[in-house]
Design a protein around this motif. Structure first.
Motif, PDB file in Angstrom:
ATOM      1  N   GLU A 195       0.810  -1.219   0.000  1.00 35.78           N
ATOM      2  CA  GLU A 195       0.000   0.000   0.000  1.00 35.78           C
ATOM      3  C   GLU A 195       0.848   1.275   0.000  1.00 35.78           C
ATOM      4  O   GLU A 195       0.337   2.362  -0.241  1.00 35.78           O
ATOM      5  CB  GLU A 195      -0.944  -0.001   1.205  1.00 35.78           C
ATOM      6  CG  GLU A 195      -2.239   0.742   0.950  1.00 35.78           C
ATOM      7  CD  GLU A 195      -3.241   0.554   2.074  1.00 35.78           C
ATOM      8  OE1 GLU A 195      -2.858   0.058   3.140  1.00 35.78           O
ATOM      9  OE2 GLU A 195      -4.412   0.909   1.874  1.00 35.78           O
ATOM     10  N   SER A 196       2.156   1.133   0.306  1.00 33.40           N
ATOM     11  CA  SER A 196       3.013   2.317   0.286  1.00 33.40           C
ATOM     12  C   SER A 196       3.735   2.482  -1.045  1.00 33.40           C
ATOM     13  O   SER A 196       4.631   3.309  -1.168  1.00 33.40           O
ATOM     14  CB  SER A 196       4.033   2.251   1.428  1.00 33.40           C
ATOM     15  OG  SER A 196       3.365   2.396   2.658  1.00 33.40           O
ATOM     16  N   LEU A 197       3.347   1.696  -2.044  1.00 30.04           N
ATOM     17  CA  LEU A 197       3.965   1.861  -3.365  1.00 30.04           C
ATOM     18  C   LEU A 197       3.688   3.263  -3.900  1.00 30.04           C
ATOM     19  O   LEU A 197       2.673   3.878  -3.553  1.00 30.04           O
ATOM     20  CB  LEU A 197       3.386   0.831  -4.338  1.00 30.04           C
ATOM     21  CG  LEU A 197       3.892  -0.616  -4.187  1.00 30.04           C
ATOM     22  CD1 LEU A 197       3.004  -1.556  -4.994  1.00 30.04           C
ATOM     23  CD2 LEU A 197       5.330  -0.723  -4.666  1.00 30.04           C
ATOM     24  N   ASN A 198       4.586   3.713  -4.773  1.00 34.65           N
ATOM     25  CA  ASN A 198       4.358   5.015  -5.407  1.00 34.65           C
ATOM     26  C   ASN A 198       3.129   4.923  -6.300  1.00 34.65           C
ATOM     27  O   ASN A 198       2.890   3.909  -6.938  1.00 34.65           O
ATOM     28  CB  ASN A 198       5.567   5.404  -6.256  1.00 34.65           C
ATOM     29  CG  ASN A 198       6.788   5.679  -5.393  1.00 34.65           C
ATOM     30  OD1 ASN A 198       6.677   5.783  -4.177  1.00 34.65           O
ATOM     31  ND2 ASN A 198       7.937   5.783  -6.036  1.00 34.65           N
TER      32      ASN A 198
END
Lengths: 312, 458
Positions: free
Chosen positions: B237-240
């Protein structure tokens, strides 16, 4: 008992500020309307070039200055169409009602900011944001800073020293010319080591190598504090991990509001999502996913380049 | 009401409904039955005297109409745009039982716009300033309403806002095409003209604490809203390319990223934008994505259209503009490329089970139904939690397990002289609900400041 405060009860805390501020307030509590904010023009009181592309500003912001603690930051905006960018509070002068920031010219906003002169004002400045550094008596503390992060190290070193810690400071820069805050840090450190990438001052190499050597020589600080480029902080975490020394890193993700509202600054610490602006910016370096931070910090590289070219 | 045609509006950020002409407004107003016991007023959280203002419009007395509205609603141009009228005034309208209800929302908007465009912004006569001052924390719908109400009662009011522009969610959250920012500014200016001071760049909890405010002010009102974005805590969920709805909208609305590089704050949008959730905020995000140039904008929701919390009107507009709806599905993890950008969303399918406490049918995951969806931008719009900044820094302020501030029926908190209202009290809801609870709290503050009363223990 009526809980409302009546005139004559404890004086306004603002009255404890210097008289010249006091005169700008109303003397009567009943018409008090936080006049101190009216002149909050965030005027630049002084400007000093520390190194090529690195500038120190002293900014009038009394409400922030009286509250700021080591490790905290402000978010500023320079122009009406400008970005909000976070900058560490490097020093404060509650007497003067000012705080200092150090700016490295990198993108559009920092270039614009660096071009300002004393007397000019910032459009916005909010803070102090983030959780302050936990200043305790740890014993011996190794403080490591790289690049412009060295300036951010200063309030922490001073705070830790004043709390009675023995401070071993290590600072690094690309070249001797870019070393900043050396004298200030020396004053508050028991020992100060310097490294430069090109060997023009001190150890030739990277700053984590200094720490590695110290640890190999048998030094065992009770705490290691790191602030600087992501890769530097990652290297520091890797150096201290085998020795199981508690290590804190002050992270620098992209922020928008800085008050926990947007999640742009989210980082992963021990597999958990944390917001650097309200939960940090300092975290246990052994738990931080630095690779993720590195990638997230590159989200807008192309846009930054475009903006820099367009605006010269 | 005339609207901007779909093909044009998805290329710009201008407002979609264009507003009534005076003739149209008078005609619509003439449909009102002027019920002796108006149900519409009961349906309005701030109890606007609806039949009276509609009668004024019918007579062509537009200034009088806005005066009537402003007696109880200080932000009519905003409410006339973002209120869910169909569940409130218009939902209660007797005409609506058989025919179309009177267009109360559009009429309110017309009256407010007429006043603003004819620069007849009238300030009601203000009473002599009374001694006790009030600090209002947060300049969103709740804060502005409380500030305006208290100012009209003669209390000196100072509003503290953490961001650089007042308006709260009206400024950073609701997009330009649904609520133009010049209108928010005009409404904020009206509140200022009532004598309210607004201080931006003050994050209460950090710059000043509630404790400090209590030393300077007779009462403190907390309206800090639901500003904490919820995430699903899924792998990747913290992907760019994955935003919270708050970040996505703040960049676009408050920071004007849609005008990058004229404005410095950028936003990067891919070809396919998936918005998770189906509330009003989700619709705003999906429609914003189209305007930013997304080729496909998809709403992904784990229930069906019937359970969607968004207003029917917003869902309709989103559909008209080409937003795709993938119901009964939700992401379970995200897959990124080597540079850390999201490329694919792995979803799972749901079916509807038994109704839950909210009366909506509970989604049940269908095992083994995972399927990939290619996407390069994801907006997580599954709601916001109460802003923790003030509760965290105010000892003695009681909060619930969800982080909302606990208040009594008058908006009083567990701390003497401190009131709270809006999303910080009831969780993320509508602009008008926040305004309604803020009015109750403001009235309670006024009673307290003018007639010393004891503080009930919560």
């Amino acid at each position: 008992m009526n809980p409302r405060i009546r005139p004559g009860e404890p004086e306004s805390y603002l009255a404890r500020l210097r008289p010249h501020y006091f005169f700008r307030f109303s003397f009567f509590r009943h018409t008090f309307n936080f006049d101190c904010l009216k002149w909050m023009g965030y005027t630049i009181l002084s400007k000093e070039t520390l190194a090529p592309g690195i500038t120190r500003f002293e900014i009038e912001a009394p409400l922030i200055a009286r509250k700021a603690l080591p490790g905290q930051f402000v978010i500023i905006r320079v122009t009406e169409k400008g970005e909000r960018i976070p900058l560490t509070i490097v020093d404060t002068d509650p007497e003067r009602g000012s705080l200092s920031i150090v700016v490295l010219e990198a993108g559009r906003t920092t270039k614009l900011l660096s071009s300002l002169e004393p007397g000019q004002t910032l459009l916005n400045c909010v803070g102090p944001l983030g959780r302050p550094t936990e200043i305790n008596l740890y014993g011996e503390v190794a403080c490591v800073g790289g690049g412009v992060g060295v300036a951010c190290l200063y309030p922490v070193v001073r705070g830790l020293k004043q709390a009675g810690n023995k401070i071993l400071t290590m600072i690094g820069a690309r070249t001797a010319q870019l070393l900043i805050f050396e004298q200030e840090l020396r004053r508050w450190s028991d020992e100060l080591l310097v490294s430069t990438d090109d060997g023009s001052r001190g150890h030739k190499g990277l700053v984590h190598e200094l720490l590695k050597r110290a640890l190999e020589e048998g030094r065992r600080p009770n705490l290691v504090y790191a602030v600087g480029p992501v890769l530097m902080m990652k290297a520091i975490a890797e150096v201290t991990k085998p020795y199981q020394i508690k290590t804190l890193a002050s992270l620098n993700p992209i922020m928008v509001d800085g008050t926990g509202m947007c999640g742009s600054c989210r980082v992963e610490v021990g597999g958990r999502m944390r917001f650097a602006c309200v939960d940090g910016p300092e975290f246990d370096a052994h738990q931080v996913d630095f690779d993720l931070l590195l990638k997230r910090n590159q989200r807008y590289l192309e846009e930054e380049k475009l903006s820099a070219t367009l605006h010269g | 009401m005339p609207e901007q045609p779909v093909e044009r509006r998805i290329r710009n950020f201008d407002e979609v409904p264009l507003g009534y002409t005076p003739e149209m407004a008078m005609e619509e107003a003439s449909r009102c039955l002027q019920c002796p016991k108006p149900a519409c007023v009961e349906g309005c959280p701030v109890r606007v005297n609806i039949p009276a203002f509609i009668a004024a419009i019918r007579r062509g007395e537009f200034e009088k109409a806005i005066g009537i509205i402003k007696e109880t609603n200080s932000l009519p141009a905003i409410c006339g745009r973002v209120c869910p009228y169909e569940n409130q005034c218009e939902g209660a309208c007797i005409l609506g039982k058989k025919y179309e209800p009177v267009g109360i929302g559009f009429l309110e908007r017309f009256a407010a716009d007429y006043e603003r465009e004819h620069s007849k912004l009238e300030i009601p006569p203000l009473p002599e300033p009374r001694g006790e001052s009030v600090a209002v924390v947060g300049s969103g719908p709740a804060g502005l309403t409380a500030a305006a109400d208290l100012a009209k009662l003669g209390h000196p009011v100072t509003v503290f806002e953490a961001l650089h522009e007042p308006g709260g969610v009206l400024m950073y959250g609701i997009p330009e095409f649904r609520l133009p920012k010049r209108i928010v500014r005009a409404e904020v200016d009206y509140v200022r003209k009532l004598g309210v001071e607004i201080k931006t760049d003050v994050a209460v909890g950090l710059t000043l604490t509630v404790e400090e405010l209590l030393r300077e002010f007779g009462a403190v009102f907390i309206g800090t809203g639901a500003g904490l974005p919820n995430f699903m805590h899924l792998p990747g969920e913290s992907l760019n390319g994955i935003f919270s709805a708050n970040e996505f909208l703040t960049r676009v609305n408050l920071m004007r990223a849609y005008k990058f590089p004229e404005y410095d704050t950028p936003i990067r949008i891919g070809k396919t934008v998936a918005t998770i959730g189906a509330g009003n905020v989700s619709m705003d995000c999906a429609r914003t994505a189209l305007r930013l140039g997304a080729e496909r904008s998809i709403i992904v929701y784990r229930r069906t259209e019937q359970e969607m919390p968004a207003r029917k009107e917003e869902i309709k507009r989103a559909k008209e503009e080409g937003v795709e709806f993938h119901t009964l599905s939700a992401p379970v993890r995200y897959v990124g490329d080597e540079r850390g950008w999201v490329r694919q969303m792995i979803c799972t399918r749901f079916r509807l089970g038994e109704p839950d406490e909210s009366g909506r049918r509970r989604p049940v995951r269908i095992e083994g139904s995972e399927f990939p969806m290619d996407t390069d931008t994801v907006v997580v719009a599954i709601g916001q939690s109460p802003n923790p900044l003030v509760p965290r820094t105010t000892p003695g302020l009681k909060t619930s397990e969800w982080g909302t501030i606990i208040v009594d029926q008058e908006g009083r908190t567990s701390l003497p002289r401190v009131w709270a209202a809006g999303d910080i009290v009831h969780g993320d809801a509508t602009v008008i609900l926040a305004m309604g609870t803020a009015r109750i709290a403001a009235a309670s503050i006024h009673r307290f400041l003018t007639s010393p009363a004891g503080w009930p223990t919560l």
